[in-house]
Scaffold this active site. Structure first.
Site, PDB file in Angstrom:
ATOM      1  CG  MET A  10      14.846   5.099   4.474  1.00  0.00           C
ATOM      2  SD  MET A  10      16.467   4.361   4.250  1.00  0.00           S
ATOM      3  CE  MET A  10      17.488   5.773   4.162  1.00  0.00           C
TER       4      MET A  10
ATOM      5  N   GLY B 116       8.660   3.818  -0.138  1.00  0.00           N
ATOM      6  CA  GLY B 116       9.700   5.054  -0.042  1.00  0.00           C
ATOM      7  C   GLY B 116      10.901   4.316  -0.141  1.00  0.00           C
TER       8      GLY B 116
ATOM      9  CE  LYS C 226       8.653   3.248   7.594  1.00  0.00           C
ATOM     10  NZ  LYS C 226       8.493   4.549   8.664  1.00  0.00           N
TER      11      LYS C 226
ATOM     12  CB  ILE D 262      -1.087   0.261   1.261  1.00  0.00           C
ATOM     13  CG1 ILE D 262      -0.202  -0.200   2.350  1.00  0.00           C
ATOM     14  CG2 ILE D 262      -1.907  -1.141   1.017  1.00  0.00           C
ATOM     15  CD1 ILE D 262      -1.094   0.080   3.377  1.00  0.00           C
TER      16      ILE D 262
ATOM     17  CG  ASP E 275       9.453  13.561   8.222  1.00  0.00           C
ATOM     18  OD1 ASP E 275       9.654  14.626   7.255  1.00  0.00           O
ATOM     19  OD2 ASP E 275       9.666  12.451   7.680  1.00  0.00           O
TER      20      ASP E 275
END
Length: 527
Positions: A23, A21, A41, A18, A139
């Site tokens: 990283m 990135g 993740k 889904i 962030d």
């Protein structure tokens, strides 16, 4: 082989990807123990990183989980578990069917002020909960704002969060975060607090209503410089949110509104009810940060070359900063009354509107200050082919090649370009100066490497110049058509003013134009 359908940690079945990135990848997965959907993740394999760098990256991931797990709030994504998968750390989180604010804005859509304020309310609620738990996000950006069903707003990705009582995981000169949303104090290497997250909230709100980040330039270097010194480009579509966004994006963190004040105004704008934004009056003393290094004169980026025939570069006549014709001392924006007046649907715009992308519209009103004396004819002290410029605005005099055009200028810098518009001389200042310019050169370089893959350092070293601490920085980078080379000399007295002399030119012509730098350096004098 696809990872789809694979079982992680004997429990989490990967269903579909889904998000992805640089990283890591985020998967929708099935928790086979509790029969629920989760988001997992998983970091990517990073073969180019050293063992120490990998250890830092993994520790950041674990800190993300610990930081988010400390916050119990409906506007913060819930962390369920942290597991290892084939030696890589994975965070198991609440699955929120959603799109991101960033994805929405990338469609070209901008939000009405009331809707942006509604989303901002969810973000400020998440930040208040995080700060109460002793966690700074660091962030905040549209990509980390999830827009879920039923109007739910969720702040996610605490991957570089800082928790009180823990040590930093960054090296000297390194700034971690997405450059468009890094507050000025962090860009300058200062210690930052909750106000830095508020600045990032302001940048996110600005982009939500205007369609672009507030200080976006063509390169990371120029964006970093703009965040630190450029005035905010006038908002055109913010409506009642304009005063709040301007306040949140104040350069000085002490001038930004509090969490409570921000939430109050957002709530009023979301309900389309006018209110008043109050902050501490000018007469009340504010804590003054210790003098620290700012950024050097902004090197122009010749990646804006449009063709290979010495054609015009985007932004040659406009530095894209949207400079206002402010009447405050030194041309900087003057702080208002109790900072801002009433929040209203219609507000007075700034005097000069400017683009943020150094492209499209030429700004015929770009400021070229009238305090510079006429060029002095060449004399025994100025080589043939140069003329001496007495620059009263910057407090310096220096030789400039004959025929070069003076371009955009401010109270911090001035640019000159050769007739081909491919070679540039920039004279800039940093005030107050730090112990040595090398520190902020490294600060900028760290972000440039991360955001600009064609950058290559030739050298960066400390030296002295005219009896003052100095640093020299040489590097190369590629434009759309050709490679360029640049050199930057910074020098000054700590606590006083630093001067920067910067020259960039096509690499193939470097031997021809490098003497320009040497001549300007040799003839440079300060008042």
């Amino acid at each position: 082989m696809s990872d789809e359908g694979r079982l992680v940690a004997g429990r989490y079945r990967l269903i579909d990807r889904i998000g992805r990135g640089g990283m890591g990848t985020v998967w929708r997965a099935e928790d086979e123990v509790l029969s629920r959907q989760v988001a997992l993740k998983r970091l990517h394999v990073q073969p180019h990183l050293s063992d120490d760098e990998l250890a830092t990256l993994y520790e950041r991931t674990r800190r993300e989980a610990r930081s988010a797990a400390r916050i119990a709030h409906s506007n913060v994504v819930v962390v369920h578990d942290v597991v290892d998968d084939q030696g890589l750390p994975c965070i198991v989180m609440e699955y929120v069917p959603s799109t991101t604010l960033d994805a929405l804005l990338k469609t070209g859509e901008v939000l009405p002020p009331a809707e942006a304020a509604r989303i901002g309310l969810g973000m400020i609620a998440a930040l208040r909960a995080a700060h109460t738990a002793g966690v700074l996000h660091r962030d905040v950006k549209p990509g980390n704002v999830l827009l879920g069903a039923g109007g739910r707003v969720v702040l996610t990705d605490f991957g570089i969060a800082m928790t009180s009582g823990t040590s930093t995981l960054t090296k000297t000169g390194e700034i971690v975060g997405s450059i468009d949303y890094i507050a000025p104090e962090r860009m300058k290497g200062r210690n930052s607090g909750p106000a830095a997250d508020l600045w990032a909230l302001g940048a996110t709100l600005y982009q939500s209503v205007e369609g672009r980040p507030p200080f976006r330039k063509d390169t990371a270097v120029e964006t970093a410089y703009a965040i630190v010194v450029d005035p905010l480009a006038p908002l055109k579509q913010a409506g009642a949110l304009e005063p709040l966004i301007e306040a949140l994006l104040a350069k000085d963190p002490a001038e930004r509104p509090s969490m409570e004040e921000t939430e109050r105004v957002l709530r009023a704008v979301a309900s389309e009810a006018p209110t008043q934004l109050q902050t501490q009056p000018l007469s009340q003393p504010r804590p003054q940060p210790a003098p620290t290094r700012s950024l050097p004169a902004r090197p122009s980026d010749p990646t804006r070359v449009d063709n290979d025939g010495g054609g015009r570069r985007k932004g040659d006549d406009n530095d894209g900063s949207g400079r206002r014709k402010d009447k405050g001392k030194g041309g900087r924006r003057k702080r208002r009354g109790p900072l801002l007046g009433a929040v209203a649907v219609t507000v007075v715009g700034a005097a000069v509107a400017g683009g943020l992308y150094m492209a499209a519209h030429r700004d015929s009103g770009s400021r070229t200050h009238g305090t510079e004396a006429a060029p002095t004819p060449a004399s025994a002290s100025v080589p043939k082919g140069f003329h001496l410029v007495e620059d009263k605005t910057l407090g310096a005099s220096y030789p400039v090649p004959d025929g070069w055009k003076r371009g955009t200028s401010s109270f911090e810098q001035v640019k000159y370009t050769d007739p081909s518009r491919l070679v540039e001389l920039t004279i800039g200042t940093v005030d107050p100066a730090g112990p040595n310019p090398e520190s902020h050169f490294k600060n900028i370089e760290a972000n440039t490497k991360r955001n600009y893959s064609t950058y290559r350092r030739i050298r960066m070293e400390r030296t002295t110049f005219q009896g003052k601490a100095a640093a020299i920085w040489e590097f190369t980078f590629k434009g759309r058509v050709r490679a360029f080379r640049a050199i930057d000399l910074g020098f000054g007295q700590e606590g006083g003013k630093e001067y920067d002399i910067y020259v960039s030119a096509p690499e193939a012509q470097w031997d021809k134009y490098r003497p320009v730098f040497d001549t300007v350096k040799a003839g440079f004098r300060t008042d």
